[in-house]
Design an enzyme around this catalytic site. Structure first.
Site, mmCIF file in Angstrom:
data_model
loop_
_atom_site.group_PDB
_atom_site.id
_atom_site.type_symbol
_atom_site.label_atom_id
_atom_site.label_comp_id
_atom_site.label_asym_id
_atom_site.label_seq_id
_atom_site.Cartn_x
_atom_site.Cartn_y
_atom_site.Cartn_z
ATOM 1 N N GLN A 207 -60.700 12.298 76.525
ATOM 2 C CA GLN A 207 -61.051 11.938 78.027
ATOM 3 C C GLN A 207 -61.581 13.469 78.492
ATOM 4 O O GLN A 207 -62.006 13.568 79.751
ATOM 5 C CB GLN A 207 -59.824 11.763 79.042
ATOM 6 C CG GLN A 207 -59.242 10.059 78.390
ATOM 7 C CD GLN A 207 -57.952 9.837 79.028
ATOM 8 O OE1 GLN A 207 -57.243 9.541 78.476
ATOM 9 N NE2 GLN A 207 -57.924 9.752 80.489
ATOM 10 N N PHE A 238 -56.041 5.952 78.690
ATOM 11 C CA PHE A 238 -55.148 5.613 79.781
ATOM 12 C C PHE A 238 -54.330 6.989 79.756
ATOM 13 O O PHE A 238 -53.076 6.914 80.098
ATOM 14 C CB PHE A 238 -54.122 4.534 79.030
ATOM 15 C CG PHE A 238 -54.908 3.236 78.554
ATOM 16 C CD1 PHE A 238 -55.448 2.529 79.569
ATOM 17 C CD2 PHE A 238 -55.251 2.812 77.224
ATOM 18 C CE1 PHE A 238 -56.188 1.199 79.138
ATOM 19 C CE2 PHE A 238 -55.954 1.742 77.038
ATOM 20 C CZ PHE A 238 -56.055 0.857 77.899
ATOM 21 N N GLU A 242 -55.939 12.447 77.698
ATOM 22 C CA GLU A 242 -56.511 13.729 78.496
ATOM 23 C C GLU A 242 -56.247 15.115 77.923
ATOM 24 O O GLU A 242 -57.390 15.910 77.984
ATOM 25 C CB GLU A 242 -55.730 13.468 79.950
ATOM 26 C CG GLU A 242 -56.282 14.460 80.869
ATOM 27 C CD GLU A 242 -55.562 14.161 82.256
ATOM 28 O OE1 GLU A 242 -55.225 13.116 82.625
ATOM 29 O OE2 GLU A 242 -55.489 15.351 83.059
ATOM 30 N N ARG A 320 -47.212 14.850 90.783
ATOM 31 C CA ARG A 320 -47.722 13.530 91.288
ATOM 32 C C ARG A 320 -46.260 12.511 91.598
ATOM 33 O O ARG A 320 -46.552 11.749 92.458
ATOM 34 C CB ARG A 320 -48.840 12.905 90.637
ATOM 35 C CG ARG A 320 -49.466 11.711 91.220
ATOM 36 C CD ARG A 320 -50.476 11.244 90.496
ATOM 37 N NE ARG A 320 -51.966 11.685 90.652
ATOM 38 C CZ ARG A 320 -52.623 11.668 91.555
ATOM 39 N NH1 ARG A 320 -52.595 10.776 92.487
ATOM 40 N NH2 ARG A 320 -53.939 12.155 91.681
ATOM 41 N N ARG A 352 -51.745 6.295 83.018
ATOM 42 C CA ARG A 352 -52.206 5.628 84.039
ATOM 43 C C ARG A 352 -51.180 5.644 85.138
ATOM 44 O O ARG A 352 -49.855 5.195 85.129
ATOM 45 C CB ARG A 352 -52.566 4.116 83.632
ATOM 46 C CG ARG A 352 -53.294 3.301 84.610
ATOM 47 C CD ARG A 352 -53.798 2.244 83.860
ATOM 48 N NE ARG A 352 -55.042 1.677 84.351
ATOM 49 C CZ ARG A 352 -55.786 0.352 83.953
ATOM 50 N NH1 ARG A 352 -55.070 -0.063 82.871
ATOM 51 N NH2 ARG A 352 -56.675 -0.030 84.616
ATOM 52 N N PHE A 354 -50.172 8.738 86.166
ATOM 53 C CA PHE A 354 -49.658 10.039 86.412
ATOM 54 C C PHE A 354 -48.285 10.445 87.120
ATOM 55 O O PHE A 354 -48.506 11.315 87.655
ATOM 56 C CB PHE A 354 -51.018 10.732 86.730
ATOM 57 C CG PHE A 354 -51.101 12.104 85.959
ATOM 58 C CD1 PHE A 354 -51.478 12.441 84.868
ATOM 59 C CD2 PHE A 354 -50.886 13.380 86.873
ATOM 60 C CE1 PHE A 354 -51.676 13.869 84.336
ATOM 61 C CE2 PHE A 354 -51.167 14.537 86.352
ATOM 62 C CZ PHE A 354 -51.589 14.913 85.387
ATOM 63 N N THR A 450 -54.422 16.444 91.685
ATOM 64 C CA THR A 450 -53.748 17.364 92.835
ATOM 65 C C THR A 450 -53.865 18.453 92.610
ATOM 66 O O THR A 450 -53.544 19.233 93.628
ATOM 67 C CB THR A 450 -52.224 16.715 92.450
ATOM 68 O OG1 THR A 450 -52.011 16.924 90.999
ATOM 69 C CG2 THR A 450 -51.881 15.051 92.572
ATOM 70 N N GLU A 722 -56.390 3.642 88.347
ATOM 71 C CA GLU A 722 -54.861 3.584 88.215
ATOM 72 C C GLU A 722 -54.002 2.461 89.227
ATOM 73 O O GLU A 722 -52.827 2.055 88.737
ATOM 74 C CB GLU A 722 -54.336 4.960 88.265
ATOM 75 C CG GLU A 722 -54.786 5.899 87.037
ATOM 76 C CD GLU A 722 -54.558 7.382 87.621
ATOM 77 O OE1 GLU A 722 -55.445 7.898 88.392
ATOM 78 O OE2 GLU A 722 -53.584 7.889 87.040
HETATM 79 N N1 MTE Z 1 -59.341 1.132 81.667
HETATM 80 C C1 MTE Z 1 -59.459 1.052 80.257
HETATM 81 N N2 MTE Z 1 -60.194 -0.175 79.756
HETATM 82 N N3 MTE Z 1 -59.173 2.034 79.274
HETATM 83 C C2 MTE Z 1 -58.424 3.189 79.697
HETATM 84 O O1 MTE Z 1 -58.293 4.000 78.942
HETATM 85 N N4 MTE Z 1 -57.752 4.602 81.587
HETATM 86 C C3 MTE Z 1 -56.936 4.362 83.057
HETATM 87 C C4 MTE Z 1 -57.993 3.772 83.833
HETATM 88 N N5 MTE Z 1 -58.268 2.593 83.500
HETATM 89 C C5 MTE Z 1 -58.254 3.340 81.374
HETATM 90 C C6 MTE Z 1 -58.734 2.189 82.028
HETATM 91 C C7 MTE Z 1 -56.943 5.683 83.568
HETATM 92 S S1 MTE Z 1 -55.419 6.567 83.080
HETATM 93 C C8 MTE Z 1 -57.605 6.247 84.355
HETATM 94 S S2 MTE Z 1 -57.121 7.841 85.278
HETATM 95 C C9 MTE Z 1 -59.051 5.769 84.905
HETATM 96 O O2 MTE Z 1 -59.055 4.585 84.308
HETATM 97 C C10 MTE Z 1 -59.844 7.032 84.452
HETATM 98 O O3 MTE Z 1 -61.178 6.451 84.836
HETATM 99 P P1 MTE Z 1 -61.888 6.214 86.189
HETATM 100 O O4 MTE Z 1 -61.299 7.722 87.089
HETATM 101 O O5 MTE Z 1 -63.020 6.233 86.190
HETATM 102 O O6 MTE Z 1 -61.044 4.954 86.984
HETATM 103 N N1 HPA Z 2 -54.287 13.024 87.714
HETATM 104 C C1 HPA Z 2 -54.605 13.140 86.412
HETATM 105 N N2 HPA Z 2 -54.726 13.674 85.607
HETATM 106 C C2 HPA Z 2 -54.614 14.999 85.965
HETATM 107 C C3 HPA Z 2 -54.303 15.427 87.333
HETATM 108 C C4 HPA Z 2 -54.072 14.242 88.277
HETATM 109 O O1 HPA Z 2 -53.475 14.437 89.415
HETATM 110 N N3 HPA Z 2 -54.046 16.399 87.488
HETATM 111 C C5 HPA Z 2 -54.208 17.172 86.216
HETATM 112 N N4 HPA Z 2 -54.579 16.180 85.260
HETATM 113 MO MO1 MOS Z 3 -55.311 8.759 84.015
HETATM 114 S S1 MOS Z 3 -53.211 9.145 83.763
HETATM 115 O O1 MOS Z 3 -55.302 10.105 85.059
HETATM 116 O O2 MOS Z 3 -55.955 9.660 82.645
#
Ligand code: MTE
Ligand code: HPA
Ligand code: MOS
Length: 767
Positions: A207, A238, A242, A320, A352, A354, A450, A722
């Site tokens: 990620q 998910f 990261e 968070r 997801r 966090f 954050t 999330e």
């Molecule tokens: N959806 C799918 N299908 N696969 C993933 O890995 N990650 C989740 C969410 N939805 C995820 C998902 C998480 S932890 C986050 S932070 C967000 O997607 C990240 O993508 P976005 O910022 O585009 O929402």
């Molecule tokens: N959310 C998700 N990932 C992150 C954040 C947050 O606020 N800060 C650093 N990594």
């Molecule tokens: Mo989502 S836990 O911020 O990758």
């Protein structure tokens, strides 16, 4: 020159676009790291990892293993050319253990071999002796012994101590929430290829391409410009990729760089489960105070986060938890303290939400407990205390455009909560051994990293001379549909069809210094950068079109690939204009940049305006518990979710459905179990139960609360990744309510997940 040419009828409305990846996913054409064809001479990597959770390495002997046929070289920490350090926030995590191990599964050696079997065989021949040290797996024990990963944090609003004196009712309790295995379908992995100028190219399932680049450069002792990271897509992240994707990428890159041969490191499922961290478990204390009218006047909470053996992202996750410790409620007096505790488990990490879900579980438990003691529905306290515009969050941000009450009222009206309750009561009276339970779960989630500095992104847009468009951003596609959204944003901004646009892989040489795709903010941040780039191209094109029309004051617009001049369709279409602009040497590429305005945060005062905006929603959950077996079924989850003006409702609906089921899994069935020696017992899919098709609620309705407020979301389409996960917390309380209906004197505690075993014990326990 103005003609009455019709607007192209092939234009698809943006909302029917769906997910650009779907055809490739369902026909097996989507490419993941392990699908990249290996180049001649590729080495396969296997990791020798710690078999005890804490101890000194007395001796290690791999001479025999190194002689195994097909083994090329075995690498230890001594072979790391640069720094043996992969900690992202705090430099406390070696890539390869040196003299001590701190968790079971910690990488010690890398075996590089011509094939996987040879590497596997070599692992068996490595001899290691440890001097064991005490193992801590419990965060409270770690806290008592002063073992912290980072300084503790405290959020204060008002004066809770004074406020408790005014409270009519005060309740205290303890909660536990467990970890969660990410179980992305694609395990962790990377493939690295040595390139010219002492450089390396890494294909990583991450990620955070820039995190991989930075960590790899540090491990190799080279500049970041010598490491190129490329990401096509992930089979899920998910949060688990990261920061924790960097380990395997750095390993593959190190071997490739030293051996001058391509190298691949892809974990098997059980290796992944054993070696990587999970959602942080929390052990927490709460104290809640209410007045005679059930207004919550005061709340105190202390969170013990189980961080595992290294900081990883736990300090940010801890923060968070505090940001979301009051969920959707306004509480005028709050004292919330959080400790990141160091234990001998794999470093726990982003998942997801966090840390938000962990904080919300505690306030929901506090409200539930108060309600049970008062003999009222929790919903009475919940509804009464929802945030309103002008309320203050414990971190000082003032609530604007609160949709909390709107979502609550809409879902309770649409599904007629009174009738639902009456039906459940009737069912429960008629059935001795089946009991239904209902809960309401409001969610309020802040959108932005954050850490303010992370809220920025860039995009690179090329319009090719044939009118086709390539878009690169810092966004990583992990199944959440961000690529589709980026295409839609570019299509809207340029006024062309989505099928003219290709979204390129995420590559650190095309888009640099990216924040990870996380915090649900990926589409907002990268989408706004795409908008910026497209606007620059538009400006150049518009100026050029005016030179053609000969009138500087013309109003130029491109819609559906037709050039409009003064609101009238002209003779030019997109393709012609691009060709002509190219011949006139107009720059058809642009780099966009976006940094979220307004946000700021002062970590000393623990006050500020950290979030661009908040996402709201409410879920009603109904379950049926089989009171002989302890098993349960989810009858229904009804949600009203604040999506803003969704640019892709089908993707957003998928995010809601997936998030809800993942949240239900965390709260009701997924049980991460380590024994007292720090060994993961739930180390395979036979011992770790995740939701399957039968766990999906029989009815799962998500209705979008379409709002059109000005906000900082991209094209007003609010972040969705999330927040829906936290609706799953409702399942915990619905099951619990059913248990208490069967056995009102049950001693069941606030300990998630509420597995069938715990339900069964709860059904037949007495307090
Ligand atoms: N959806 C799918 N299908 N696969 C993933 O890995 N990650 C989740 C969410 N939805 C995820 C998902 C998480 S932890 C986050 S932070 C967000 O997607 C990240 O993508 P976005 O910022 O585009 O929402
Ligand atoms: N959310 C998700 N990932 C992150 C954040 C947050 O606020 N800060 C650093 N990594
Ligand atoms: Mo989502 S836990 O911020 O990758």
């Amino acid at each position: 020159m103005i003609t009455d040419k019709k607007i192209s009828s092939t234009t698809k409305p943006a909302t029917s676009f769906g997910n650009v990846d779907t055809p490739n996913h369902v026909t097996g054409k989507s490419v993941y790291v392990d699908d990249i064809p290996g180049m001649e001479g590729m080495l396969f990597l296997k990791i020798f990892d710690a078999t005890i959770a804490h101890g000194k390495i007395k001796s290690i002997d791999y001479t025999e293993a190194a002689q195994e046929e097909g083994v090329v070289k075995i690498f230890s920490y001594k072979d790391v050319p640069g720094e043996n350090q992969i900690g992202g926030i705090i430099p406390d995590e070696p890539l390869l253990a040196d003299t001590e191990v701190h968790f079971m599964g910690q990488p010690i050696l890398i075996v590089a071999a011509e094939n996987e079997d040879a590497a596997e065989e070599a692992l068996k021949k490595i001899k290691i002796e440890y001097e064991p040290l005490p193992v801590i797996t419990n965060p409270r024990e770690a806290f008592a012994k002063g073992k912290l990963l980072s300084p503790s944090r405290k959020f204060v609003l008002g004066n809770s101590e004074e406020a408790f004196k005014q409270c009519k009712y005060i309740f205290e309790g303890i909660t536990e929430s467990n970890g969660q295995e990410h179980l992305y379908l694609e395990t962790q992995g990377a493939y690295a290829v040595p390139t010219e100028h002492n450089s390396v190219k890494v294909y990583s399932s991450t990620q955070g391409p820039t995190a991989v680049q930075r960590t790899t450069a540090r491990v190799l002792g080279v500049g970041m410009n010598q490491v190129e990271v490329d990401v096509t897509r992930l089979g899920g992240g998910f949060g688990g990729k990261e920061d924790q994707a960097s380990t395997w990428a750095a390993m593959a890159a190190m071997v490739a760089w030293i051996m001058k041969r391509p190298a691949k490191c892809v974990l098997h499922r059980m290796e992944d489960m054993r070696m990587t961290g999970k959602r942080n478990p929390y052990s927490s204390d709460f104290k809640i105070g209410l007045d005679a009218h059930y207004n919550i006047l005061a709340y105190e909470a202390t969170f013990h986060q189980n961080g595992g053996a290294a900081a990883d992202l736990s300090p940010a996750i801890l923060e968070r938890t505090l940001f979301h410790c009051t969920n959707s409620y306004f509480i005028p007096n709050v004292t919330a303290t959080a400790h990141s505790c160091k234990t001998n488990l794999p470093p726990n990490t982003a998942f997801r939400g966090f840390g938000g879900p962990q904080g919300m579980f505690v306030i929901e438990a506090a409200i539930d407990y108060a309600a049970k003691q008062l003999g009222i529905e929790a919903a009475i306290i919940q509804r009464k205390n929802l945030v309103k515009d002008g309320s203050e969050f414990p971190y000082g941000q003032i609530v604007e455009n609160s949709e909390a009450a709107k979502c609550w009222d809409e879902v309770t009206a649409k599904y007629d909560i009174k009738k639902l309750r009456a039906e459940i009561d009737a069912f429960n009276r008629q059935n001795k051994f089946f009991k239904k339970g209902l809960s309401l779960m409001p969610v309020c989630f802040g959108i932005s990293f954050t850490n303010t500095m992370m809220n920025n992104a860039r995009a690179l847009v090329h319009v090719y001379s044939d009118g086709s468009v390539g878009v690169s951003t810092g966004a990583v596609e992990m199944g959440q549909g961000v690529n589709s959204k980026m295409i839609q944003v570019a299509a809207r901004a340029l006024g062309i069809h989505v099928d003219k646009i290709k979204l390129e892989s995420t590559n650190t040489s095309r888009v640099a210094n990216t924040s990870p795709s996380a915090a649900s903010a990926t589409a907002d941040l990268n989408g706004k950068a795409v908008l910026d780039a497209c606007i620059q191209i538009n400006e150049r094109l518009h100026a050029f079109i005016k030179t053609l029309s000969g009138n500087k004051n013309d109003k130029v617009e491109i819609k559906d690939e037709i050039v409009y001049i003064n609101n009238q369709p002209s003779e030019y279409n997109w393709k012609q204009i691009i060709q002509q602009a190219f011949f006139k040497r107009i720059n058809l590429s642009a780099k966009g940049h976006y940094a979220t305005p307004v946000i700021h945060y002062d970590k000393i005062k623990e006050k500020g305006h950290p979030f661009a905006y908040h996402v709201y929603g409410t879920a009603i959950t109904i379950v049926t518990v089989d009171c002989l077996r302890g098993t349960y079924e989810l009858d229904a989850v009804h949600v009203v979710h604040d999506a803003g003006l969704s640019i892709n409702p089908s993707v957003d609906l998928g995010q809601c459905e997936g998030g809800i089921v993942q949240g239900i899994g965390w709260m009701t069935m997924e049980e991460v179990v380590y024994n007292e020696n720090g060994k993961l017992l739930s180390n395979a899919l036979s011992t770790y139960k995740i939701p399957d098709i039968y766990s999906v609620p029989k009815q799962l309705d998500v209705q979008f609360l379409e709002t059109n407020n000005d906000n900082l979301a991209v094209l007003k389409s609010k972040a969705v990744g999330e927040p829906p996960l936290m609706y799953g917390i409702g399942a915990y309380f619905a099951v619990r309510n059913a248990v208490l209906t069967f056995n009102p004197t049950s001693s069941i505690t606030y300990n998630a997940p509420i597995t069938p075993e715990k339900v069964l014990m709860g059904l037949y326990s007495k307090s």
